[in-house]
Structures are given as structure tokens and as C-alpha cells.
Design a protein around this motif. Structure first.
Motif, short mmCIF file in Angstrom:
data_model
loop_
_atom_site.label_atom_id
_atom_site.label_comp_id
_atom_site.label_asym_id
_atom_site.label_seq_id
_atom_site.Cartn_x
_atom_site.Cartn_y
_atom_site.Cartn_z
N ALA A 5 -29.45 0.50 -17.26
CA ALA A 5 -30.48 1.54 -17.29
C ALA A 5 -30.27 2.48 -18.47
O ALA A 5 -29.14 2.70 -18.93
CB ALA A 5 -30.45 2.34 -16.00
N SER A 6 -31.37 3.05 -18.94
CA SER A 6 -31.32 4.02 -20.03
C SER A 6 -32.59 4.87 -20.00
O SER A 6 -33.51 4.59 -19.23
CB SER A 6 -31.20 3.31 -21.38
OG SER A 6 -32.33 2.49 -21.61
N GLY A 7 -32.62 5.90 -20.84
CA GLY A 7 -33.84 6.68 -21.01
C GLY A 7 -33.80 8.07 -20.44
O GLY A 7 -34.75 8.84 -20.62
N GLY A 8 -32.74 8.43 -19.75
CA GLY A 8 -32.65 9.79 -19.21
C GLY A 8 -32.43 10.81 -20.28
O GLY A 8 -32.23 10.48 -21.45
N GLY A 9 -32.48 12.08 -19.90
CA GLY A 9 -32.27 13.15 -20.85
C GLY A 9 -32.61 14.49 -20.25
O GLY A 9 -32.92 14.60 -19.06
N LEU A 10 -32.58 15.49 -21.12
CA LEU A 10 -32.93 16.86 -20.73
C LEU A 10 -34.39 17.11 -21.12
O LEU A 10 -34.77 16.89 -22.27
CB LEU A 10 -32.02 17.85 -21.44
CG LEU A 10 -32.35 19.34 -21.27
CD1 LEU A 10 -32.22 19.75 -19.80
CD2 LEU A 10 -31.44 20.19 -22.16
#
Length: 122
Positions: A5-10
Motif C-alpha cells: 500500500a501507498s499514497g497516504g500523507g498529511l
């Protein structure tokens, strides 16, 4: 079976993100795959799921109309488009998969990807 998984952030409240989960070792014909999230101090909960017999299924009422799950067959990748984010959406988001044709809850998942952190804050 592997999930990445990827794509998270603030992101600020009202913002958007697109989460991705690259899957290998299975196809959607044989597995159900979904997004789950776990906020600090809370249990993991199902967010949205897709399978051969459940085209797409949102498990939480609070994300309906804001989150959209999709699957790219050519890339074997699961996506979660998250719009109009709220502070309460802050959590680690995981993708999970289980063999079968129907979506199931987090305790029934057989395979998990790494988590990706989504933080919604001004």
C-alpha cells in the motif's frame, strides 16, 4: 499473495488523496480485497471492499459519497479515492485480502499489506 500500500500523507480537512495497493499472487476472480483503517486506540475497521460478487461495498456509512474503491485489472492494483477528508478519517489505512467471492470483515482477512498513514489536520 503480497500487498503493498501507498499514497497516504498529511492533508487539510476537505482535501483528497488516492491510496494504492499493488497486489500480486492472486486475481479478483478468486479473492476479495478491501481497505481497512485503524485509528489510534481503536480497532481496525472495514472501509470499503470489492470482490467478484460484491462489485464495491462500503462498510462504513461515514465514508459513503466521499470514498470510492476501484480495481485496475491490468495493473492488479486496488485504489481508494478519498475526498472531502475529515479529521476523524485520520488513521493507518491497510489493504487486506481473503480467498472467496464475497467481502468480509477485518478479522477474516488472510493477507495484509503494510499500512499507509493518512493524517487529516489543519
Amino acid at each position: 499473495v503480497q500487498l503493498q500500500a501507498s499514497g497516504g500523507g498529511l492533508v487539510q480537512p476537505g482535501g483528497s488523496l488516492r491510496l494504492s495497493c499493488v497486489a500480486s499472487g492472486f486475481t479478483l476472480d478468486d479473492y476479495a480485497i478491501g481497505w481497512f483503517r485503524q485509528a489510534p486506540g481503536k480497532e481496525r475497521e472495514g472501509v470499503s471492499c470489492i470482490s467478484r460478487d460484491d462489485a464495491s461495498k462500503n462498510a462504513i456509512d461515514s465514508v459513503k459519497g466521499r470514498f470510492t474503491i476501484s480495481w485496475d485489472n491490468a495493473k492488479n492494483t486496488l485504489y481508494l479515492q478519498v475526498n472531502r477528508l475529515k479529521v476523524e478519517d485520520t488513521a493507518v489505512y491497510y489493504c487486506g485480502a481473503v480467498e472467496g467471492r464475497h467481502c468480509r470483515g477485518p478479522y477474516d482477512m488472510a493477507f495484509w499489506g503494510n499500512g499507509t498513514l493518512v493524517t487529516v489536520s489543519s
